[in-house]
Design a protein around this motif. Structure first.
Motif, mmCIF file in Angstrom:
data_model
loop_
_atom_site.group_PDB
_atom_site.id
_atom_site.type_symbol
_atom_site.label_atom_id
_atom_site.label_comp_id
_atom_site.label_asym_id
_atom_site.label_seq_id
_atom_site.Cartn_x
_atom_site.Cartn_y
_atom_site.Cartn_z
ATOM 1 N N ALA A 1 4.761 1.628 41.659
ATOM 2 C CA ALA A 1 5.407 0.674 40.755
ATOM 3 C C ALA A 1 4.361 -0.181 40.056
ATOM 4 O O ALA A 1 3.462 -0.732 40.703
ATOM 5 N N ASP B 1 8.356 2.109 49.203
ATOM 6 C CA ASP B 1 9.257 1.910 48.071
ATOM 7 C C ASP B 1 9.699 3.252 47.509
ATOM 8 O O ASP B 1 9.032 4.276 47.674
ATOM 9 N N GLY C 1 11.631 4.813 43.824
ATOM 10 C CA GLY C 1 11.969 4.430 42.463
ATOM 11 C C GLY C 1 12.448 5.598 41.624
ATOM 12 O O GLY C 1 12.254 6.774 41.968
ATOM 13 N N ASP D 1 12.817 6.533 37.273
ATOM 14 C CA ASP D 1 12.559 6.161 35.885
ATOM 15 C C ASP D 1 13.351 7.095 34.973
ATOM 16 O O ASP D 1 13.271 8.325 35.116
ATOM 17 N N GLY E 1 13.530 1.550 34.516
ATOM 18 C CA GLY E 1 12.926 1.836 35.805
ATOM 19 C C GLY E 1 13.563 0.986 36.888
ATOM 20 O O GLY E 1 13.773 -0.218 36.702
ATOM 21 N N LEU E 2 13.897 1.601 38.022
ATOM 22 C CA LEU E 2 14.513 0.903 39.147
ATOM 23 C C LEU E 2 13.732 1.225 40.411
ATOM 24 O O LEU E 2 13.461 2.398 40.698
ATOM 25 N N THR E 3 13.360 0.188 41.173
ATOM 26 C CA THR E 3 12.569 0.368 42.391
ATOM 27 C C THR E 3 13.180 -0.430 43.532
ATOM 28 O O THR E 3 13.519 -1.605 43.362
ATOM 29 N N TRP E 4 13.341 0.223 44.678
ATOM 30 C CA TRP E 4 13.699 -0.461 45.930
ATOM 31 C C TRP E 4 12.463 -0.507 46.807
ATOM 32 O O TRP E 4 11.725 0.475 46.900
ATOM 33 N N GLU F 1 13.722 -4.070 42.085
ATOM 34 C CA GLU F 1 13.059 -4.428 40.826
ATOM 35 C C GLU F 1 13.595 -3.539 39.713
ATOM 36 O O GLU F 1 13.647 -2.310 39.855
#
Length: 617
Positions: free
Chosen positions: A48, A437, A439, A441, A450-453, A487
């Motif tokens: 990320a 993490d 993610g 995209d 874009g999404l991230t855990w 995020e």
């Protein structure tokens, strides 16, 4: 000086290109300079990250690095007066984020960097890496890295500068030259910002007076050898207010009181580098020496000094071709670092480290893996690791990614030996972070999302506490400090003239006892829009930032940790091209004049307008 001459001598054998930046600036939009021991193609970097470019800085009217970092996914920015702005990534402490300027540590003496009046006049781009980066950068990169990359020489000759007025004045100038053999860039900037009253008592304004000069250059000594240097000087004078004497405060309004206090900081950073290419580009070697020196004082009192020196050697081997385009790449790093400070003149830190990194670019699959061993004389050995992978889903604009790794933060000299009215604890253990993490995209012609855990766990977190005798000291907390969150970042071209951006961070950060970590908002959201007008000659940009779930300790009464009121701030910026080379600018900070605090007791900047001119030819 011996280190400088040693590098010059060795440079004839082992050479390199700038600290984290290639000399060809047109590559900047295609690679992540900071993400590896060598630059990584952006579409193959599996971790990320965020990038703020020069174009975005100008369009949004971002005058300081602090403002450029606000509302980026995973970042928390807190300001407690002009003398102290801190950046936290993914709920870690400020000293868990390593700040670099052109790859050089931004703070001497292995201390956390304090953002104060760091202007954007000579900045080309800012890269933010989220998650542990200790394999590449060692200690203090436990939760992430902020790399601030300054202006580089472009092909041909260029000149430019700007002025701005409004609650003070600012000016900047730059000149660059690049030919077939090398380039040179010089940037100068000054800002005298009258500031505002941080106490909120209606007293005198607390301003900033900053001066910076940056010089970079590189030259091709031979067809396979390139050498260069970076030198940056910073000078800062700032005003600040006082905490209520004798701890007599009873609420936020009485905690910080107006006072004619001031401080000074002086920083010098430099690097010499050399890079050599052999075996038809299948082997590159890079040797770099860098140094950061800082001096600081308050009210003409005793001066504090800190210094960090680092010598790094990197060898890169393309296992199936040239390093620049190899599908399988192996990087080897060896480095030595030494830190000293006047706060503990008899204590010196020295650490040696070796690291190995492997990168692979396969059909739609990108893999990174690294291992590093640090031999630290003060704290013993530590081995950090990371692994990351991304997969481009066939026939879809979808990329899946994930990463995991560990990071390390050594106790600071102040935490170990005391200072600033605190008692040190020489028995402190290093803090260790563990992270994972996942993610996704999604990218299409008009934009991307874009999404991230992420989930991180910090062991042996160092806390500031009051002793039974009423003094203040430091100790390791027992257990682990858990942090997790989400995020989100999005950007799209809504029409040919309107671009939109959005970000959101959800963060749940707690101490081992379950209490909330301070100065890390649970929810932070940002929206921005840029509208082009008059066939592109004019543009208007707006930024909105919403913060809620922000907790901080009240240093009065029972020293409770309480939630600060949520707030929303809106900024505006506009620009108009008077000629192809001259642009008029305007910006308004805190358009609706909202009153808010990021730290209990410290007021915020009210509505302030600025006008400026920029030139380039």
């Amino acid at each position: 000086m011996r280190s400088i001459f040693s590098l010059l001598a060795l440079g004839a054998v082992f050479p390199a290109v700038p600290v984290l930046a290639e000399p060809q600036p047109f590559l900047l939009d295609e690679i992540v300079l900071s993400g590896s021991l060598t630059p990584v193609p952006a579409d193959g970097y599996a971790r990320a990250y965020s990038v703020v470019t020069r174009a975005e800085i100008e369009a949004r009217g971002l005058a300081s690095v602090e403002d450029a970092l606000r509302a980026l996914p995973g970042l928390s920015v807190s300001t407690s007066g002009s003398s102290l702005t801190q950046i936290r990534i993914r709920g870690g402490e400020a000293n868990h984020t390593l700040v670099l300027i052109d790859g050089i540590e931004a703070s001497g003496g292995a201390d956390s960097h304090v953002f104060s009046g760091f202007g954007t006049e000579d900045i080309e781009r800012i890269e933010v890496l989220r998650g542990p980066q200790s394999v590449i950068y060692g200690s203090n990169a436990s939760t992430g890295v902020v790399n601030i990359i300054t202006r580089r020489a472009e092909p041909g000759r260029g000149h430019g500068g700007g002025i701005e007025v409004g609650n003070g004045a600012a000016g900047s100038a730059w000149v660059t030259q690049r030919g077939d053999r090398g380039g040179l860039a010089l940037s100068l900037a000054a800002r005298n910002d009258r500031g505002f009253d941080y106490s909120g008592d209606g007293g005198g304004k607390d301003g900033l007076d900053t001066r910076t000069a940056t010089l970079t250059g590189d030259v091709a000594a031979t067809e396979t050898l390139r050498v260069g240097a970076i030198l940056r000087r910073e000078r800062l004078r700032y005003d600040y207010d006082a905490e209520n004497p004798d701890w007599a405060a009873t609420d936020a309004d009485s905690y910080i009181v107006d006072a004619p206090l001031f401080g000074r900081r002086d920083g010098l950073r430099g690097a010499l580098w050399a890079e050599h290419e052999a075996f038809d580009g299948r082997l590159t070697q890079r040797l770099q020496w860098q140094q950061s020196r800082d001096r600081a004082s308050e009210n003409d009192g005793p001066q504090r000094r800190g210094e960090t020196q680092r010598l790094r050697y990197r060898a890169s081997v393309g296992l199936d071709g040239r390093v620049s385009d190899a599908r399988h790449l192996l990087n080897l790093l060896a480095e030595r670092q030494r830190d000293t400070t006047s706060m503990a003149p008899d204590q010196r830190r020295q650490a040696n480290a070796v690291a190995l990194e492997y990168r692979a670019r396969l059909d739609g699959l990108d893999v990174q893996a690294g291992l590093r061993h640090d031999d630290n004389r003060a704290f013993g050995d530590f081995t950090s690791w990371n692994i990351a992978a991304s997969w481009q889903v066939p026939d879809m604009p979808l990329r899946l990614r994930g990463s995991a790794g560990t990071g390390l933060v050594n106790p600071s000299f102040t935490e170990l030996f005391g200072g600033f009215g605190t008692i040190g604890n020489p028995d402190l253990r290093p803090e260790q972070n563990r992270s994972v993490d996942l993610g996704v995209d999604w990218q299409w012609a008009q934009g991307q999302v874009g999404l991230t855990w992420f989930r991180e766990s910090l062991k042996d977190e160092i806390e500031f506490f009051a002793t039974p005798s009423g003094d203040f000291s430091y100790r390791n907390q027992s257990g682990r400090s858990p942090r997790q969150g989400v995020e989100l970042a999005a950007r799209m071209d809504a029409t040919e003239v309107l671009s939109l951006g959005a970000s959101y961070t959800y963060l749940d950060a707690k101490n081992p006892d379950g209490s909330v970590e301070i100065r890390r908002p649970r929810h932070e959201a940002g929206l921005n829009a840029t509208l082009a007008l008059l066939e592109g000659r004019a543009q208007v940009s707006g930024d909105l930032r919403r913060v809620s779930g922000l907790w901080d300790t009240q240093f009065w009464g029972g020293f409770e940790t309480r939630e600060l009121p949520a707030y929303t701030v809106v900024n505006l910026a506009a620009a108009y091209d008077l000629t192809p080379n001259v642009r008029a600018t305007a910006r308004v900070v805190n358009l609706f004049d909202r009153s808010y605090s990021e730290v209990w007791g410290y007021a915020s900047q009210g509505r302030t307008a600025y006008l400026g001119l920029q030139a380039r030819w």
